[in-house]
Write a protein that holds these residues in place. Sequence first.
Motif, short mmCIF file in Angstrom:
data_model
loop_
_atom_site.label_atom_id
_atom_site.label_comp_id
_atom_site.label_asym_id
_atom_site.label_seq_id
_atom_site.Cartn_x
_atom_site.Cartn_y
_atom_site.Cartn_z
N TYR A 582 35.25 46.59 38.39
CA TYR A 582 33.82 46.91 38.20
C TYR A 582 33.30 47.47 39.52
O TYR A 582 33.30 46.77 40.53
CB TYR A 582 33.07 45.63 37.83
CG TYR A 582 31.65 45.84 37.37
CD1 TYR A 582 31.34 45.93 36.02
CD2 TYR A 582 30.59 45.92 38.28
CE1 TYR A 582 30.04 46.10 35.58
CE2 TYR A 582 29.29 46.09 37.86
CZ TYR A 582 29.01 46.17 36.51
OH TYR A 582 27.71 46.35 36.08
N PRO A 583 32.87 48.73 39.54
CA PRO A 583 32.42 49.33 40.81
C PRO A 583 31.14 48.69 41.32
O PRO A 583 30.26 48.31 40.54
CB PRO A 583 32.17 50.80 40.44
CG PRO A 583 32.87 51.01 39.14
CD PRO A 583 32.84 49.70 38.44
N ILE A 620 48.65 40.98 36.00
CA ILE A 620 47.22 41.22 35.87
C ILE A 620 46.60 41.31 37.27
O ILE A 620 46.84 40.44 38.12
CB ILE A 620 46.53 40.09 35.08
CG1 ILE A 620 47.18 39.94 33.70
CG2 ILE A 620 45.04 40.36 34.96
CD1 ILE A 620 47.11 41.17 32.83
N LEU A 621 45.80 42.33 37.48
CA LEU A 621 45.05 42.48 38.72
C LEU A 621 43.57 42.40 38.35
O LEU A 621 42.97 43.36 37.87
CB LEU A 621 45.39 43.80 39.40
CG LEU A 621 46.81 43.81 39.99
CD1 LEU A 621 47.39 45.19 40.00
CD2 LEU A 621 46.82 43.19 41.37
N ASP A 622 43.01 41.22 38.54
CA ASP A 622 41.63 40.96 38.11
C ASP A 622 40.68 41.09 39.29
O ASP A 622 41.05 40.83 40.44
CB ASP A 622 41.53 39.56 37.51
CG ASP A 622 40.21 39.34 36.78
OD1 ASP A 622 39.53 40.33 36.45
OD2 ASP A 622 39.87 38.17 36.51
N GLN A 623 39.44 41.47 38.98
CA GLN A 623 38.40 41.64 39.99
C GLN A 623 38.90 42.49 41.16
O GLN A 623 38.68 42.18 42.33
CB GLN A 623 37.91 40.27 40.48
CG GLN A 623 37.27 39.44 39.38
CD GLN A 623 36.79 38.08 39.83
OE1 GLN A 623 36.91 37.71 40.99
NE2 GLN A 623 36.25 37.33 38.91
N ALA A 624 39.58 43.55 40.79
CA ALA A 624 40.07 44.48 41.81
C ALA A 624 38.87 45.17 42.46
O ALA A 624 38.00 45.70 41.79
CB ALA A 624 40.99 45.52 41.17
N ASP A 625 38.82 45.13 43.78
CA ASP A 625 37.70 45.73 44.51
C ASP A 625 37.57 47.21 44.17
O ASP A 625 38.56 47.96 44.19
CB ASP A 625 37.92 45.59 46.02
CG ASP A 625 37.21 44.36 46.58
OD1 ASP A 625 36.46 43.72 45.84
OD2 ASP A 625 37.41 44.05 47.77
N MET A 626 36.34 47.62 43.89
CA MET A 626 36.06 49.02 43.60
C MET A 626 34.77 49.42 44.33
O MET A 626 33.79 49.82 43.72
CB MET A 626 35.93 49.21 42.09
CG MET A 626 36.03 50.62 41.59
SD MET A 626 37.60 51.48 41.88
CE MET A 626 38.79 50.47 41.01
N THR A 639 29.98 60.43 46.57
CA THR A 639 31.44 60.58 46.57
C THR A 639 32.07 59.56 45.62
O THR A 639 33.15 59.02 45.88
CB THR A 639 32.01 60.39 47.99
OG1 THR A 639 31.50 59.16 48.55
CG2 THR A 639 31.60 61.55 48.89
N PHE A 640 31.42 59.26 44.52
CA PHE A 640 31.88 58.24 43.57
C PHE A 640 33.30 58.52 43.09
O PHE A 640 34.17 57.64 43.12
CB PHE A 640 30.93 58.18 42.38
CG PHE A 640 31.32 57.19 41.32
CD1 PHE A 640 30.90 55.87 41.40
CD2 PHE A 640 32.11 57.57 40.23
CE1 PHE A 640 31.27 54.96 40.42
CE2 PHE A 640 32.47 56.67 39.25
CZ PHE A 640 32.04 55.35 39.34
N GLY A 674 32.32 49.06 34.38
CA GLY A 674 33.78 49.14 34.51
C GLY A 674 34.39 50.09 33.50
O GLY A 674 35.40 50.74 33.76
N ALA A 675 33.77 50.18 32.31
CA ALA A 675 34.22 51.15 31.31
C ALA A 675 33.93 52.57 31.77
O ALA A 675 34.75 53.48 31.60
CB ALA A 675 33.52 50.87 29.98
#
Length: 807
Positions: A582-583, A620-626, A639-640, A674-675
């Motif tokens: 989730y960015p 599973i890679l959860d809550q991956a920093d974005m 610059t998204f 996140g979608a």
Amino acid sequence: MKSYFKLVYLLLGLFLFAKVQAQENLTYQLPPKSIQDLVDAPASPNVLFNKQGSRMLLLTPPAYPSIEDISQPIIGLAGLRVNPANSTTEAEISGLYQDIIIKDLHSGSEQKLKGLPETYRIGNICWSPNGNQIGFSNTKEDGVELWYADLQTCVAYKLTNDYLNDIMGNTLQWAPDGKGILAQFLQKNRGEKPVKNLVPTGPIIQENLGTKTPARTYQYLLQDEYDQELMDYYLTSQLQFVDLQGRASKIGEPAIYRKLIYSPNGAYILTETIQHPYSYLVPINYFPYEAAILDNKGSTIKTLYKAALAENLPTGFDAVASGPRAFEWRTDVPATLYWVVAQDEGNPNKKTDNRENVYMLGAPFHTGAKELFSLNYRFGGFTWGNDQYAIVQERWRKSRIQKMSLFSPSTGKVMKVIAQRSSEDTYTEPGQFITSDYATHGGSLLFDKGKDPVVFTIGNGASAQGDRPFLLRWNLLSNQQDTLFKSKAPYFEEPIFFNNQGILYFSRESVEQNPNIFARTLKNKKEKQLTSFTDPYPSLKGVQKQLLSYPRKDGIKLSATLYLPKGYKKEDGALPALIWAYPREYKSLAAAGQVKGSPYRFTRLAFRSPVFWVTRGYAILDQADMPIVGEGTKEPNDTFLQQIEDNATAIIDYVVGMGVIDRDRIAVGGHSYGAFMTANLLAHTNLFAAGIARSGAYNRTLTPFGFQGEARTYWEAPTVYNQMSPFNYAHKIKTPLLLTHGMNDENSGTFPIQTERLYSAIKGHGGTVRFVLLPNEFHGYRSRESLMHTFYEQDAWLEKYVKNRNK
């Protein structure tokens, strides 16, 4: 010959159906049993302490409701989702409990409440002032009842046969003397609901006469005069005071109450009531309202302010309404009000050193208000202590500034700034001040013994080692800080309740141990376990969990939580993987790189969690920093696209380098924003084998006055809006994408049409895409059937396009 052509046409039709299969009507399906079992796992109880620290409630949430339960009709009124059958705000059971146990913290005994009906849904729980009773509501299909329970006898009583109005405002609250409950009830004489005239009497007209009135995109707004009639019908309440024998007396006149609060001494009631004219452009919290003081019998003592319709607020997150606002009682004195007035007319773009003035007015409210002091930034709230000491908070969203100052309420003199920091800097977060009624976030500051203002805070304790929650004693004058408690590895320990009586109540969990409640005597550090909640997910025992830290190419340190299947060894080969993210926007590279979360937390599963698939053989890679960063004059979204690609590349390179993940079999997914991220990654990169996008917004021209953390309008930053819209690049989305959406999504900006149009665009350009529209679901999916079916779809998608991609 005719038979030949018939055969050709039949085969061609079957081929096209199999190839396109544009529409498919399925009954609700179930995912594999390992996922079913986790979805159906019993929820762990929540706990609620009284302010005396003598009792604790153990509250068990219900299981996921059925599709029948959530399919009750919903009426959208001024941004609210009204269930007309029982006068609640949603056809669901969030915030309700199906079981309640009272634990005596002195004796350790536990008892269930007697006197309740066979089935019940308890909500709106509030402690009596002496901590010996609770008031609560019981939600039924046709109405909401008012109950109270005597916790000394553990017997519950229904107070009246009249139904509560549980749609908005403060549904029920104890009188400060504890002799009864003030509650909002349905009008007895309201009659049948208005009937819509199917023959229109004229057009619906909206007009703007040269005034700038930007507004974000909202759902469930009023549409016409009939909606206004429905709003008055369903939202209007009659206040009643009900004593503990069930005797009721009316308070004031019927109204739509957006605020309803007793003064600390119980002599007065602060009210805010919604007024006409209503709006078709903004939700109810922007409607006109009247702030007034009533006596405790309901007579009007003073009208404080009549706020106008706030349709024309300036743009920006720091914009507020002009005129007085934020009326509240001081919590440390019998009956004194305060409020604030923006000195820049609510416009954050106006240059001024003085943003807000704070005013006070004490009983009997006959004199003019006293100006207390001015603020440099937007008002963020008070924590009152006594006449000598209190704390005021200020904030400025654009620059992320948060400021806390110690001041004297009697003189208005600001003694010192006790903290000024960036809201993004979690490492310097001082915690939440403990008050005399911390369990309900009410009351005044809890002071330590002595003359100086020595107070206590409870915080998350974010650090480079992960979150380490703490209890802090803080001398606000000398700034001396003593850590009374801090979480220690290999546990995650979180303070829950403290009232300076020598005992701290906290929860303790670890990777393998589910949370339970403990009591610690601070003087000798002796501990006692108070609960023995069972592990709701025994099938996850042995699942490997690790908090990762890895670099982005510009040096930012990112983090994610890696889950590997039970018994997995690197020699078994690289695994298929699912990244869930989730960015989030930042104005600071340093803050963006701070470690989030804790490596010692027990895994909690909810419908937004991807961890279910660790039981299916996925990493599973959860809550991956974005993080999306824009320092100085640069905005994050400029610059998204480049930054989400850099974030994704960083985590993929790192875990592939660990030797546990197959680079060619990685999926990415997310919910809501996140979608949106997922669709963009599939449109602009070739990093993934598949994507899962749930309830997102994909065309930013449909949210032209801002979205997420973006304060600029489409006309101020058209290039940003267009580049960030994956709908504009649907022709480039060739990676298989699963789209899901709730049919009744209420979230700002995420209209179901966003997903419908993206699906059509991808399909029209020959992409591989599937669209699942869930009947009667909101932005968050609620029913067991919808949740199970969503997981069925996700599992089938991952199995086909990720795990077995090359087969």
